[in-house]
Write a protein that holds these residues in place. Sequence first.
Motif, PDB file in Angstrom:
ATOM      1  N   CYS A  60       0.030  -8.966  17.314  1.00  0.00           N
ATOM      2  CA  CYS A  60      -1.000  -8.033  16.878  1.00  0.00           C
ATOM      3  C   CYS A  60      -1.679  -8.536  15.597  1.00  0.00           C
ATOM      4  CB  CYS A  60      -0.371  -6.666  16.640  1.00  0.00           C
ATOM      5  SG  CYS A  60       0.806  -6.714  15.278  1.00  0.00           S
ATOM      6  N   GLY A  61      -2.577  -7.739  15.089  1.00  0.00           N
ATOM      7  CA  GLY A  61      -3.348  -8.112  13.904  1.00  0.00           C
ATOM      8  C   GLY A  61      -2.509  -8.295  12.650  1.00  0.00           C
ATOM      9  N   HIS A  62      -1.543  -7.391  12.441  1.00  0.00           N
ATOM     10  CA  HIS A  62      -0.717  -7.544  11.239  1.00  0.00           C
ATOM     11  C   HIS A  62      -0.009  -8.890  11.219  1.00  0.00           C
ATOM     12  CE1 HIS A  62      -1.308  -3.198  11.092  1.00  0.00           C
ATOM     13  NE2 HIS A  62      -0.941  -3.257   9.838  1.00  0.00           N
ATOM     14  N   TYR A  87      -5.841  -0.320   4.813  1.00  0.00           N
ATOM     15  CA  TYR A  87      -5.574  -1.651   5.377  1.00  0.00           C
ATOM     16  C   TYR A  87      -5.363  -2.676   4.284  1.00  0.00           C
ATOM     17  CZ  TYR A  87      -5.537   0.142   9.978  1.00  0.00           C
ATOM     18  OH  TYR A  87      -5.141   0.846  11.087  1.00  0.00           O
ATOM     19  N   THR A 138     -10.592  -0.247   7.759  1.00  0.00           N
ATOM     20  CA  THR A 138     -10.458   0.663   8.896  1.00  0.00           C
ATOM     21  C   THR A 138      -9.968   2.047   8.469  1.00  0.00           C
ATOM     22  OG1 THR A 138      -9.874  -1.331  10.109  1.00  0.00           O
ATOM     23  CG2 THR A 138      -9.576   0.728  11.270  1.00  0.00           C
ATOM     24  N   ASP A 163      -9.185 -10.682   6.092  1.00  0.00           N
ATOM     25  CA  ASP A 163      -8.747  -9.852   7.218  1.00  0.00           C
ATOM     26  C   ASP A 163     -10.012  -9.276   7.842  1.00  0.00           C
ATOM     27  OD1 ASP A 163      -8.078  -7.803   8.924  1.00  0.00           O
ATOM     28  OD2 ASP A 163      -6.657  -6.831   7.557  1.00  0.00           O
ATOM     29  N   SER A 166     -11.078  -5.909  12.086  1.00  0.00           N
ATOM     30  CA  SER A 166     -11.824  -4.796  12.687  1.00  0.00           C
ATOM     31  C   SER A 166     -13.282  -5.128  12.980  1.00  0.00           C
ATOM     32  CB  SER A 166     -11.742  -3.569  11.787  1.00  0.00           C
ATOM     33  OG  SER A 166     -12.219  -3.902  10.512  1.00  0.00           O
ATOM     34  N   LYS A 190     -10.587  -5.158  19.537  1.00  0.00           N
ATOM     35  CA  LYS A 190     -11.636  -4.698  18.611  1.00  0.00           C
ATOM     36  C   LYS A 190     -13.005  -5.208  19.042  1.00  0.00           C
ATOM     37  CE  LYS A 190      -8.275  -3.316  15.387  1.00  0.00           C
ATOM     38  NZ  LYS A 190      -7.916  -2.832  14.101  1.00  0.00           N
TER      39      LYS A 190
HETATM   40  C1  LIG Z   1      -6.635  -3.164  13.472  1.00  0.00           C
HETATM   41  C2  LIG Z   1      -6.539  -3.841  12.162  1.00  0.00           C
HETATM   42  C3  LIG Z   1      -5.486  -4.714  11.850  1.00  0.00           C
HETATM   43  C4  LIG Z   1      -4.368  -5.033  12.795  1.00  0.00           C
HETATM   44  O1  LIG Z   1      -3.796  -4.001  13.459  1.00  0.00           O
HETATM   45  P1  LIG Z   1      -2.672  -4.254  14.575  1.00  0.00           P
HETATM   46  O2  LIG Z   1      -2.300  -2.871  14.962  1.00  0.00           O
HETATM   47  O3  LIG Z   1      -1.555  -5.001  13.946  1.00  0.00           O
HETATM   48  O4  LIG Z   1      -3.319  -5.071  15.664  1.00  0.00           O
HETATM   49  C5  LIG Z   1      -5.513  -5.361  10.642  1.00  0.00           C
HETATM   50  N1  LIG Z   1      -6.510  -5.161   9.767  1.00  0.00           N
HETATM   51  C6  LIG Z   1      -7.535  -4.327  10.018  1.00  0.00           C
HETATM   52  C7  LIG Z   1      -8.606  -4.172   9.004  1.00  0.00           C
HETATM   53  C8  LIG Z   1      -7.576  -3.637  11.227  1.00  0.00           C
HETATM   54  O5  LIG Z   1      -8.595  -2.813  11.484  1.00  0.00           O
END
Ligand SMILES: *Cc1c(COP(=O)(O)O)cnc(C)c1O
Length: 370
Positions: A60-62, A87, A138, A163, A166, A190
């Motif tokens: 995932c993003g994190h 975030y 976000t 980062d 989003s 996204k």
């Molecule tokens: C969605 C998002 C993430 C990552 O989210 P995950 O749930 O880990 O995919 C990271 N940074 C921002 C700014 C986001 O909007």
Amino acid sequence: MLLLIPGPVQTRPEVRAAMGTDIAPWDDDFRAEYASLRPRITAIAGGVEGRHVTLPLQGCGHMIVEAAIRTFVPAGGKLLVPNNGAYAARVIRLAREAGRVPVELRAPATRRVDALAVAEALAADPSISHVGLVHSETGTGVVNDAQAIGAVVRAAGRRMILDAVSGFGVLPFMLAEQPEVDAVVFTSNKCLEGLPGFGFAVSPVERLLACEGQAGSWCMDLADVYRHGVENGWGSFRFTPAVQSLRAFGVALDLYEAEGRAARAARYAENARILYNGMLALGLTPYLERAEQGPIIVTLHQPSDPRFELQRFVTALKRRGVLISNFYSTKEPTLRIGCIGAVTAEDMRFAVAQIGATLDELGVGRRAAA
Ligand SMILES: *Cc1c(COP(=O)(O)O)cnc(C)c1O
């Protein structure tokens, strides 16, 4: 169901359908398919093939944010994080738990980060090597100015991790024009409208070579992802990838390229405009002034009427075909509604009507429309 959340976003049926077969990731046919995606992603980042490289990482993003921090900020190194939302607070936690030293630059949640404040914080502490910036926050919908902040980072001789999860693919960003950036990170979901399953970083090759061996994690070492790709060819993965999600991402990229960056950005901006105006007309109060409102997510104050209860509202709205988040990440109680994904202006007008009908159904009073 109309999914109006800022990830996982609503996708097109063609994208979902691409998931429906078994694939061996190392199979010659799929290797070629996968290898052909990478330069297209580098191009969306505004990178230059040969100088910049796309690095995929399962998850995932994190995870891709943490991987970028681990790869480029040495253990014990300092990362300045302008904090104007939830975030950014996550970047701080990821850095701390990875054994890096986050330096928080507190900033108001309702405005974009002031580049001058970043310049001052960097001047005050020469031991800070990096700035970790959230492009579109976000938690609120504010879009930070990656160009202006990048310019002060560059002038101070420091590096930046962006980062961009989003807003990647629609917010303005050109890696080739921002040499201070070590990594711009995002996911298959996204604004690129793929399915979840992959994170990506686009980074300068010379920085990957300079930062080998400092991640303190094999899984999250982007320099190792790079080395593996170079040594084994770019159709090969170190570990089992979410391979169906990758195939679907190829279809999502076809759709992105067919729509075009400008048209997609305009579609989201129009979605956000319809929502913002529609909510004002219903007597709800946006969290942000219009000048600070970005195109990714609109956040609203919850009505103060005690008959408003978030989960009850979300459930009632879902019965009418619209699904929004049942949580918020501002200090004040808010509602968050995504404007991104395979969603049109017509969908947005439908959503506004259903939100109004749901508030009426639940008997929730609001301030009179302005
Ligand atoms: C969605 C998002 C993430 C990552 O989210 P995950 O749930 O880990 O995919 C990271 N940074 C921002 C700014 C986001 O909007």
